[in-house]
Design a protein around this motif. Structure first.
Motif: not given
Length: 567
Positions: A306-309, A323-326, A336-339, A435-440
């Motif tokens: 989580y949070g990697s790029d 592995f790419s999250y995109r 390429a992907y962002r956090s 804080v980015g993301g959040g609980p949802d």
């Protein structure tokens, strides 16, 4: 908090011979009050322990000693139960009012029983008002941290649990004065108050461990003994607050400053943990930036957490792929992907991984090994459960989120469900903290929605797949004690996302890819698990939540075991 015109505590000379023989005068009163204090503080934890033993609620058996603990651990105990176990706003509001007022009334009784005989006691009405107001104020202060402890149960991260506990630990010595001293906001607590508060934390930690490891009904007397120790500490802290040798910084509003410090300290925990050498750095060194030994017959996909790029760099070995999250480009190369891309749902990530496995296998003609860290480990393990493929026969997990999803809160468009108020409080906390993301965010909701799988099946064998999990010792504090794995584990000092002896882990990783069995356990791991038992939020039973009806699993919170088949 308003100050009533009550006289300052004035020492009075008791009847010495009455105290000496305990049969008449003040001595009898003191003796009876002291015994009453110990009986009351010992009885309440026993009652809670009896209920938990009857229910077979093993995962929560470390909690009862906190029922009669010093401020603020008692309120922390109450609110963690409430934040997990409410289903509507009106139910939450009703129980919150009851808990805060009842805690104030109960503490008034403890203060009266603990009041030293040689100090003139204010009126009962003054103490009652002071402690009821204090109960509400402490509840307001503790509430965000109790909610964060529930968040720690969802994501199974040790630093989140530590962030929820540190403010309690830092503020405890100051709160002992508030209940009995008129000008409570000024001056430092005495060394003795600091010592007694620290001792209470130690007592609760050790008692929680003993309550958990003690079998069956023996948990009840252990909880009772812990409660008696709480009573002794109430006696000592009330005396230390009323009879300090000298108050330092007597004109400085230290308590409000300490409260601000207690709020600020948890915010520095994530940056500090980031200073520990991370898995991603050495994974690059071990797997991505150098060729694998020629004896390794697998193609490898590395799933970072989580949070990697990822900037699109190609690994040194053509058998290895990031592995790419995109997803993949038209030529089958990882994008390429962002956090922010790591926040997607587990289902989406599993679909992307399935396509990447298929393309890599087709290109190399080799079986595929998955190496996942944190979220990446969960993606890989979920893939093996949801889309089993004989092409993948090896899995390495670094810092998996063990026993995640122990609590629940519904999506924001639902106004009912277990933890509904907790969810909104977490949204407010994340929003205020920016804080980015959040609980949802989709990844967190995946842990909530598929919690039975992550609680019971994450660390289980998969037919035809060799699996090992590298666990930093900090993960021992991330889940209630008990069985947590039926796959080989390699325990090593470190925190989540950071393993200290990286060279050793690199060597063992290559050994595993070469087909050699590896495992290592450390004696302190189960000990740390037990010591953390007191500070875990009580888990929500799987059977209790209608949202989990489609994914029923045996509940480790009651069985004390994982990997039991669904029945």
């Amino acid at each position: 908090m308003p100050d009533s015109p009550t006289p300052a505590p004035v020492p009075v000379e008791p009847a010495r011979d009455a105290i000496a023989d305990g049969r008449r005068g003040t001595g009898v009163i003191v003796s009876r009050r002291f015994v009453g204090l110990l009986v009351l503080t010992g009885l309440m934890p026993m009652i809670e322990a009896v209920v938990l033993v009857i229910l077979g609620f093993r995962a929560a058996e470390g909690v009862p000693p906190q029922v009669t603990a010093l401020w603020p651990y008692d309120t922390y105990h109450d609110l963690r139960w409430l934040y997990v176990y409410h289903r509507s706003w009106w139910e939450f509001a009703l129980w919150l009012c009851y808990i805060l007022v009842a805690r104030g009334l109960f503490t008034t009784g403890l203060v009266v029983l603990a009041w030293p005989a040689e100090v003139r006691r204010p009126s009962l009405g003054w103490l009652l008002r002071r402690n009821v107001v204090l109960g509400v104020l402490v509840g307001v202060f503790v509430a965000p941290w109790a909610a964060i402890s529930v968040a720690a149960s969802v994501v199974a991260l040790s630093w989140v649990l530590l962030a929820s506990l540190l403010p309690m630990f830092l503020l405890a010595p100051f709160l002992q004065r508030v209940a009995v001293v008129e000008h409570w906001w000024r001056g430092l607590p005495s060394i003795s108050l600091v010592g007694w508060s620290l001792l209470n934390f130690v007592v609760l930690t050790v008692a929680g461990a003993l309550c958990w490891v003690t079998p069956g009904w023996w948990t009840v007397p252990v909880a009772g003994v812990a409660g008696v120790l709480n009573g002794l500490l109430w006696n000592r802290t009330v005396r230390a607050a009323l009879l300090p040798s000298r108050v330092r910084w007597a004109r400085v509003p230290v308590t409000p400053l300490a409260a601000l410090l207690a709020v600020a300290v948890p915010l520095v925990i994530p940056p500090v943990t980031d200073l520990v050498p991370g898995n991603e750095q050495w994974i690059r060194t071990a797997v991505l930036e150098r060729p694998l030994p020629s004896e390794v017959t697998h193609a490898v996909i590395v799933l970072t957490g989580y949070g990697s790029d990822y900037g699109g760099e190609q690994p040194a070995d053509p058998r290895v792929q990031r592995f790419s999250y995109r997803g993949l480009d038209p030529d089958g190369r990882p994008l390429a992907y962002r956090s922010s891309d790591t926040t997607k749902s587990m289902a989406d990530s599993v679909s992307l991984l399935a396509r990447q496995v298929e393309r890599l296998h087709r290109r190399t003609g080799r079986r595929v090994a998955l190496i996942g860290e944190s979220e990446g480990a969960l993606v890989a393990r979920t893939y093996l459960a949801r889309r089993p493929d004989p092409v993948v026969d090896t899995l390495v997990m670094f810092s998996p989120l063990i026993y995640a999803g122990r609590a629940y809160y519904p999506p924001p468009h639902h106004d009912r469900g277990w933890g509904v108020a907790t969810g909104w409080q977490l949204r407010a906390i994340f929003g205020l903290a920016d804080v980015g993301g959040g609980p949802d965010e989709p990844f967190i909701r995946s842990l909530l929605d598929d919690a039975p799988f992550y609680r019971n099946q994450l660390m289980c064998p998969v037919p035809g797949v060799r699996i090992v999990a590298f666990l930093p010792t900090a993960t021992a504090t991330e889940a209630p004690p008990g069985e947590y794995s039926r796959i080989p584990v390699f325990q090593i000092p470190g925190v989540h996302g950071g393993l200290l002896d990286r060279r050793l882990v690199q060597d063992r990783l290559i050994d595993f890819l070469l087909g050699r069995p590896i495992a290592q356990t450390r004696a302190e791991y189960p000990l740390l698990q037990s010591f953390a038992a007191a500070w875990q939020a009580p888990p929500l039973p799987i059977e209790a939540n209608p949202a989990w009806a489609g994914n029923r699993q045996p509940d480790p919170a009651f069985t004390g075991k994982v990997c039991l088949p669904a029945g």
